[in-house]
Design a protein around this motif. Sequence first.
Motif, short mmCIF file in Angstrom:
data_model
loop_
_atom_site.label_atom_id
_atom_site.label_comp_id
_atom_site.label_asym_id
_atom_site.label_seq_id
_atom_site.Cartn_x
_atom_site.Cartn_y
_atom_site.Cartn_z
N TYR A 85 58.53 55.81 60.49
CA TYR A 85 57.99 54.91 59.56
C TYR A 85 56.68 54.07 59.75
O TYR A 85 56.07 54.08 58.87
CB TYR A 85 59.20 53.74 59.90
CG TYR A 85 58.75 52.34 59.52
CD1 TYR A 85 58.44 52.09 58.00
CD2 TYR A 85 58.43 51.50 60.36
CE1 TYR A 85 58.13 50.73 57.58
CE2 TYR A 85 58.07 50.03 60.01
CZ TYR A 85 57.72 49.94 58.81
OH TYR A 85 57.40 48.51 58.38
N GLY A 88 54.22 55.97 58.14
CA GLY A 88 54.37 56.11 56.83
C GLY A 88 55.05 57.22 56.22
O GLY A 88 55.04 57.57 54.85
N GLU A 89 55.81 58.13 56.92
CA GLU A 89 56.45 59.29 56.53
C GLU A 89 57.84 58.82 55.61
O GLU A 89 58.22 59.64 54.72
CB GLU A 89 56.86 60.06 57.64
CG GLU A 89 55.57 60.72 58.35
CD GLU A 89 55.99 61.62 59.51
OE1 GLU A 89 57.13 61.95 59.73
OE2 GLU A 89 54.94 62.21 60.32
N ILE A 90 58.57 57.77 56.11
CA ILE A 90 59.58 56.99 55.58
C ILE A 90 59.80 55.66 55.34
O ILE A 90 58.82 55.14 56.13
CB ILE A 90 60.94 57.71 56.51
CG1 ILE A 90 60.70 56.98 57.82
CG2 ILE A 90 61.19 58.86 56.47
CD1 ILE A 90 61.94 57.41 58.63
N THR A 91 60.38 54.94 54.70
CA THR A 91 60.32 53.65 54.37
C THR A 91 61.16 53.00 55.56
O THR A 91 61.90 53.70 56.14
CB THR A 91 61.06 53.22 53.09
OG1 THR A 91 62.42 53.53 53.22
CG2 THR A 91 60.62 54.12 51.83
N PHE A 92 61.01 51.78 55.63
CA PHE A 92 61.42 50.97 56.49
C PHE A 92 63.09 51.11 56.51
O PHE A 92 63.91 51.07 57.37
CB PHE A 92 61.20 49.45 56.45
CG PHE A 92 61.63 48.76 57.78
CD1 PHE A 92 61.19 48.91 59.02
CD2 PHE A 92 62.47 47.15 57.46
CE1 PHE A 92 61.44 48.10 60.04
CE2 PHE A 92 62.91 46.62 58.53
CZ PHE A 92 62.42 46.92 59.75
N ALA A 93 63.63 50.97 55.34
CA ALA A 93 65.18 50.93 55.09
C ALA A 93 65.64 52.53 55.36
O ALA A 93 66.77 52.49 56.15
CB ALA A 93 65.34 50.79 53.51
N GLU A 94 64.66 53.51 55.11
CA GLU A 94 65.32 54.85 55.53
C GLU A 94 65.43 55.16 57.04
O GLU A 94 66.41 55.81 57.40
CB GLU A 94 64.22 55.91 54.86
CG GLU A 94 64.41 56.14 53.23
CD GLU A 94 63.39 56.89 52.92
OE1 GLU A 94 63.36 57.24 51.51
OE2 GLU A 94 62.26 56.81 53.34
N GLN A 95 64.33 54.61 57.68
CA GLN A 95 64.33 54.52 59.09
C GLN A 95 65.77 53.89 59.68
O GLN A 95 66.31 54.39 60.58
CB GLN A 95 63.11 54.25 60.01
CG GLN A 95 62.78 52.86 59.73
CD GLN A 95 63.41 51.90 60.90
OE1 GLN A 95 63.87 52.33 61.85
NE2 GLN A 95 63.42 50.52 60.59
N ASN A 158 54.75 46.27 62.90
CA ASN A 158 55.75 46.24 61.93
C ASN A 158 54.90 45.38 60.76
O ASN A 158 53.57 44.85 61.01
CB ASN A 158 56.89 45.51 62.11
CG ASN A 158 58.10 46.06 61.09
OD1 ASN A 158 57.69 46.06 60.05
ND2 ASN A 158 59.27 46.10 61.74
N TYR A 162 57.62 40.87 57.11
CA TYR A 162 58.92 40.83 57.91
C TYR A 162 59.04 40.09 59.03
O TYR A 162 59.70 39.59 59.69
CB TYR A 162 59.41 42.18 57.87
CG TYR A 162 60.54 42.66 58.79
CD1 TYR A 162 61.74 42.54 58.14
CD2 TYR A 162 60.54 43.11 60.16
CE1 TYR A 162 62.81 42.90 58.88
CE2 TYR A 162 61.63 43.49 60.83
CZ TYR A 162 62.62 43.31 60.43
OH TYR A 162 64.12 43.50 60.95
N ASP A 182 50.29 46.34 58.14
CA ASP A 182 49.68 46.35 56.63
C ASP A 182 48.40 45.76 56.79
O ASP A 182 47.65 45.84 55.65
CB ASP A 182 50.65 45.91 55.95
CG ASP A 182 51.25 44.53 56.26
OD1 ASP A 182 51.30 44.14 57.29
OD2 ASP A 182 52.01 43.95 55.43
#
Length: 264
Positions: A85, A88-95, A158, A162, A182
């Motif tokens: 995450y 930047g490979e996956i989203t926060f929800a996906e992780q 993070n 959030y 970010d």
Amino acid sequence: MADRSVADAPAKAVGMGMMPGMAPVTATPVAGVLLDIDETLVDLEWAMHRALREATAPYASLSEAEWEAFCAVFTRGSDDIYDRYVAGEITFAEQRVLRAERCLAAVGTAFPDTAAAASWLAAYEKAQPGYVRAFDDVVPLLDELDAAGVVYGAVSNNVHDYQRAKLDHAGLARIRVLVGIDAVGVAKPDPAIFREGLRLLGTAAEHTVYVGDNPHHDVVGAAGAGLRGIWLNRAGREVPEDAAHAVAEQIASLRELPALIGLV
């Protein structure tokens, strides 16, 4: 701000202070303090464990020992997924879902379908903020920094919004300076994220300390940006080999920090 230097602070530290065999830290007045958030300011592991139990109960019937193992996999056995995450490979929800799936697999079960995984995620995201709390040594530290006129803020791996919500839920709205990944497009231990914290604080690196629970991300990273890195080692762990060259000071509680940096 107190006008005494930190020349003799290590000898006055209540806890672990300097590592054995390390040279004393150069005497430099401290004008600013930057802190990590998760497991430094906020007891995230406690909040995650309780939210995990609440959200996962419909999908797994576990013994107390199994719940402990389940939560440990999520919070301490899934760093590789969280790193994806951050990269930047996956989203926060996906992780989060991937970590939950790993935990379920560890206890011999799984979500029945993607709809169940989405429902779990919604339940977890709703539950966790209600459990977020600051460690009991945080407010006393901030009070002492305020009294000494030392500015402070947070630098986190993070995103800003959030973590802003997390600090506010934990009763730490007074921490106004906050840098997330970010802000500059990189994560700790990259020096750029620490330098953004310095810019917002308005302090020079040599007059600023950084405190965090991860010896590599926090202490090695801070040193790379010219800050004085201090390891918050609440559990009394051994210094990892890849961070031993940078970890000259450690504390077991934030209550020890004012003495270590010469404020008392």
